[in-house]
Design a protein around this motif. Structure first.
Motif, PDB file in Angstrom:
ATOM      1  N   PHE A  14      44.288  49.906  42.225  1.00 31.35           N
ATOM      2  CA  PHE A  14      45.260  50.969  41.671  1.00 31.35           C
ATOM      3  C   PHE A  14      45.710  51.931  42.648  1.00 31.35           C
ATOM      4  CE2 PHE A  14      45.454  55.093  39.461  1.00 31.35           C
ATOM      5  CZ  PHE A  14      46.191  54.910  38.265  1.00 31.35           C
ATOM      6  N   PHE A  15      46.920  52.210  42.769  1.00 24.22           N
ATOM      7  CA  PHE A  15      47.488  53.174  43.778  1.00 24.22           C
ATOM      8  C   PHE A  15      47.602  54.446  43.421  1.00 24.22           C
ATOM      9  CE2 PHE A  15      48.799  48.604  44.851  1.00 24.22           C
ATOM     10  CZ  PHE A  15      48.186  48.569  45.902  1.00 24.22           C
ATOM     11  N   THR A  16      47.282  55.256  44.309  1.00 24.20           N
ATOM     12  CA  THR A  16      47.365  56.864  44.100  1.00 24.20           C
ATOM     13  C   THR A  16      48.045  57.543  45.314  1.00 24.20           C
ATOM     14  OG1 THR A  16      44.928  57.241  44.858  1.00 24.20           O
ATOM     15  CG2 THR A  16      45.578  57.018  42.341  1.00 24.20           C
ATOM     16  N   ASN A  17      47.946  58.866  45.532  1.00 24.12           N
ATOM     17  CA  ASN A  17      48.641  59.625  46.545  1.00 24.12           C
ATOM     18  C   ASN A  17      47.772  59.921  47.704  1.00 24.12           C
ATOM     19  OD1 ASN A  17      51.036  60.014  44.841  1.00 24.12           O
ATOM     20  ND2 ASN A  17      49.565  61.341  43.897  1.00 24.12           N
ATOM     21  N   CYS A  53      32.897  54.527  33.774  1.00 22.53           N
ATOM     22  CA  CYS A  53      33.412  53.588  32.736  1.00 22.53           C
ATOM     23  C   CYS A  53      32.651  52.317  32.555  1.00 22.53           C
ATOM     24  CB  CYS A  53      34.937  53.390  32.912  1.00 22.53           C
ATOM     25  SG  CYS A  53      36.046  54.582  32.515  1.00 22.53           S
ATOM     26  N   TYR A  54      32.442  51.935  33.698  1.00 25.89           N
ATOM     27  CA  TYR A  54      31.556  50.551  33.893  1.00 25.89           C
ATOM     28  C   TYR A  54      30.269  50.339  33.464  1.00 25.89           C
ATOM     29  CZ  TYR A  54      30.086  46.050  35.640  1.00 25.89           C
ATOM     30  OH  TYR A  54      29.484  44.687  35.842  1.00 25.89           O
ATOM     31  N   THR A  55      29.511  51.443  33.820  1.00 26.74           N
ATOM     32  CA  THR A  55      28.120  51.642  33.462  1.00 26.74           C
ATOM     33  C   THR A  55      27.843  52.141  32.130  1.00 26.74           C
ATOM     34  OG1 THR A  55      27.750  53.520  34.862  1.00 26.74           O
ATOM     35  CG2 THR A  55      27.614  51.430  36.045  1.00 26.74           C
ATOM     36  N   GLY A  56      28.748  53.086  31.869  1.00 29.12           N
ATOM     37  CA  GLY A  56      28.526  53.886  30.579  1.00 29.12           C
ATOM     38  C   GLY A  56      27.325  54.922  30.893  1.00 29.12           C
ATOM     39  N   ARG A  57      27.427  55.388  32.247  1.00 25.94           N
ATOM     40  CA  ARG A  57      26.378  56.289  32.829  1.00 25.94           C
ATOM     41  C   ARG A  57      27.472  57.386  33.652  1.00 25.94           C
ATOM     42  NH1 ARG A  57      22.048  52.104  35.303  1.00 25.94           N
ATOM     43  NH2 ARG A  57      21.459  50.919  33.349  1.00 25.94           N
ATOM     44  N   ALA A  61      38.898  46.946  43.476  1.00 24.76           N
ATOM     45  CA  ALA A  61      37.653  46.754  42.621  1.00 24.76           C
ATOM     46  C   ALA A  61      37.464  45.332  42.068  1.00 24.76           C
ATOM     47  CB  ALA A  61      37.448  48.017  41.247  1.00 24.76           C
ATOM     48  N   ARG A  62      36.156  45.044  41.864  1.00 24.16           N
ATOM     49  CA  ARG A  62      35.918  43.591  41.373  1.00 24.16           C
ATOM     50  C   ARG A  62      36.462  43.647  39.992  1.00 24.16           C
ATOM     51  NH1 ARG A  62      31.350  41.089  43.811  1.00 24.16           N
ATOM     52  NH2 ARG A  62      30.182  42.372  45.118  1.00 24.16           N
ATOM     53  N   ALA A  72      37.186  46.673  37.283  1.00 25.88           N
ATOM     54  CA  ALA A  72      38.479  47.322  36.909  1.00 25.88           C
ATOM     55  C   ALA A  72      38.857  47.146  35.426  1.00 25.88           C
ATOM     56  CB  ALA A  72      39.578  46.533  37.713  1.00 25.88           C
ATOM     57  N   ASP A  73      38.434  46.103  34.758  1.00 25.86           N
ATOM     58  CA  ASP A  73      38.735  45.965  33.441  1.00 25.86           C
ATOM     59  C   ASP A  73      38.059  46.886  32.603  1.00 25.86           C
ATOM     60  OD1 ASP A  73      39.897  44.194  31.361  1.00 25.86           O
ATOM     61  OD2 ASP A  73      37.846  43.683  30.978  1.00 25.86           O
ATOM     62  N   SER A  74      36.846  47.751  33.041  1.00 25.05           N
ATOM     63  CA  SER A  74      36.264  48.736  32.225  1.00 25.05           C
ATOM     64  C   SER A  74      37.082  49.943  31.873  1.00 25.05           C
ATOM     65  CB  SER A  74      34.999  49.186  32.906  1.00 25.05           C
ATOM     66  OG  SER A  74      34.996  49.794  34.089  1.00 25.05           O
ATOM     67  N   MET A  75      38.116  50.035  32.658  1.00 26.41           N
ATOM     68  CA  MET A  75      39.088  51.343  32.431  1.00 26.41           C
ATOM     69  C   MET A  75      39.918  51.035  31.178  1.00 26.41           C
ATOM     70  SD  MET A  75      41.655  53.616  35.024  1.00 26.41           S
ATOM     71  CE  MET A  75      40.216  54.222  35.990  1.00 26.41           C
ATOM     72  N   ARG A  76      39.453  51.149  29.793  1.00 22.26           N
ATOM     73  CA  ARG A  76      40.342  50.747  28.863  1.00 22.26           C
ATOM     74  C   ARG A  76      41.395  51.666  28.488  1.00 22.26           C
ATOM     75  NH1 ARG A  76      38.468  45.855  26.712  1.00 22.26           N
ATOM     76  NH2 ARG A  76      37.661  44.663  28.344  1.00 22.26           N
ATOM     77  N   PHE A  77      41.354  52.891  28.856  1.00 22.86           N
ATOM     78  CA  PHE A  77      42.286  53.920  28.331  1.00 22.86           C
ATOM     79  C   PHE A  77      43.660  53.802  29.082  1.00 22.86           C
ATOM     80  CE2 PHE A  77      39.294  55.620  31.175  1.00 22.86           C
ATOM     81  CZ  PHE A  77      40.095  56.226  32.269  1.00 22.86           C
ATOM     82  N   LEU A  78      44.641  54.469  28.282  1.00 23.43           N
ATOM     83  CA  LEU A  78      46.001  54.366  29.327  1.00 23.43           C
ATOM     84  C   LEU A  78      46.007  55.286  30.536  1.00 23.43           C
ATOM     85  CD1 LEU A  78      48.610  54.462  26.455  1.00 23.43           C
ATOM     86  CD2 LEU A  78      47.949  52.600  27.726  1.00 23.43           C
TER      87      LEU A  78
END
Length: 430
Positions: free
Chosen positions: A106-109, A124-128, A286-287, A291-297
């Motif tokens: 994921f690219f940012t500035n 997101c991945y751990t829910g913690r 990320a693995r 990365a797949d745990s970020m489910r929101f837009l």
């Protein structure tokens, strides 16, 4: 604008909080390779490189050529659209990560945004929510970034965000436990378990650390440190985030990323600075399952800009073509030898540390007491400026000289640097 007009305008129209090293602001007007020139036309040997950002030299011809070509084709469309520069860079990054295990980007500035994204991923991945960071660390200038910081000077006056605790770092020169390596058995690493047990719920989202702490003064942990920490973090359900903003892209010598020097494969890595040789680009890689745990837009308006992405690809190609991983390792070892010579000559130097072309000198008033010498450090920086040399500063007490020249410097550049620094050290204590 004249030099004086630039200084006056800067003082009037820029935030006063913006830091400057020198008593009188230095106005840089142009640069090339390992040199910069000020507004009066004076040349400086740049051994700080925008804080480990100029990885292949100022205005590198091959990088500039690729950027110019891209500038005539496509500047910007945001991440709402796919572009070849961003897709090609992501594919290349995936091939370079430790063990090829981190494959989605994921690219940012900036590095700050990259670290914000990494913390979000951990949660997101751990829910913690709870994050373990290190004392003396630095991870950005936002509200979360300053909360992650392990130095009061970078935390500002903003209220810290909840859910972040700070463990002892591996500061061997100033061991927080009063021990010595290796007889200490790396107590600082094992103590992270105690930190988790006593300052968190015991259910952490993750751990974030720089393989070598940048603003902290290039604090370099022992080889075993991160493998011990990684095992503890995993045992408590967290993921490991390696902040490679300063240590990435060959800076530590021989490897692409600093964490590889410790034989640890993180779950997430962040990068910026040297990735695009000065163009703005942040990276969170990320693995796949993380990365797949970020489910929101989500999106990034400027992240993965075609210009910055092309620059990053050009930097990677140049590092490969010129074998700069080897150069960083070999010239870095030579630089370390010359710095050790300076330490033997100048009692002001208490410690020399670092890896590759990321080296530091910690200055002290007395080697026995290790009393920090921040005033003398500033005198050295001012003297170096007068002598045509740019170096960096850092550390909790502002007493560490940071050195991070371009990866394509030669041993002759190191010799000139040492000559100028030797002179500057002598002038500072005269």
């Amino acid at each position: 604008m004249t030099r004086d007009e630039i200084i006056l305008a800067s003082e009037k129209y820029l935030f006063p909080a913006v830091a400057h090293y020198f008593k009188e602001r230095l106005v840089i007007s142009r640069a090339k390779d390992q040199y910069v020139w000020d507004a009066d036309g004076r040349q400086y040997l740049d051994f700080f490189g925008g804080i480990a950002t100029i990885s292949v030299g100022h205005l590198n011809d091959k990088v500039c050529a690729r950027v110019h070509e891209q500038a005539d084709t496509l500047h910007h469309v945001s991440t709402l659209y796919a572009t070849e520069p961003q897709a090609a860079l992501a594919e290349t990054v995936a091939s370079l990560t430790p063990g090829g295990a981190l494959t989605q980007s994921f690219f940012t500035n900036s590095g700050t945004e990259a670290n914000e994204t990494a913390i979000m991923l951990a949660r997101c991945y751990t829910g913690r929510s709870e994050i373990v960071a290190l004392r003396h660390g630095y991870h950005g200038r936002t509200a979360l970034g300053t909360t992650l910081a392990g130095q009061g000077i970078w935390r500002g006056s903003t209220a810290p965000q909840p859910g972040v605790v700070h463990a002892h770092n591996a500061y061997c020169y100033r061991c927080p436990f009063g021990l010595s390596y290796p007889s200490c058995e790396v107590k600082c690493a094992h103590d992270i378990e105690n930190v988790i047990q006593t300052t968190t719920t015991g259910q952490i989202a993750g751990f974030i650390a720089e393989p070598i702490q940048g603003s902290g003064g290039f604090i370099t942990p022992p080889k075993e440190y991160f493998s011990i920490v990684d095992e503890i973090v995993k045992r408590y359900g967290g993921i490991f985030i390696s902040d490679e903003v300063q240590t990435g892209w060959g800076r530590t010598g021989g490897r692409w990323f600093g964490i590889e020097q410790y034989d640890v494969v993180p779950d997430v890595m962040t990068a910026a600075k040297g990735i695009a040789n000065g163009l703005p680009l942040g990276l969170t890689v990320a693995r796949p399952e993380v990365a797949d745990s970020m489910r929101f837009l989500t999106l990034s308006t400027f992240g993965g800009s075609p210009l910055s992405a092309v620059a990053a690809s050009a930097v990677i190609d140049y590092v490969r073509e010129q074998d700069l991983l080897t150069n960083s390792e070999e010239v870095g070892a030579y630089l370390r030898e010359r710095l050790e010579e300076l330490r033997r000559k100048h009692p002001l130097i208490g410690d020399v540390r670092g890896m590759g072309l990321m080296q530091a000198l910690e200055l002290v008033k007395d080697r026995e007491t290790k009393q920090p010498a921040p005033e003398e450090t500033m005198e050295v920086l001012e003297a170096a400026r007068r002598n045509g040399l740019l170096i960096g500063k850092g550390g909790l007490h502002g007493n560490v000289i940071r050195v991070c020249p371009p990866l394509n410097i030669a041993k002759s550049d190191v010799d000139e640097f040492v000559r100028l620094l030797d002179t500057s050290l002598g002038e500072a204590v005269a």
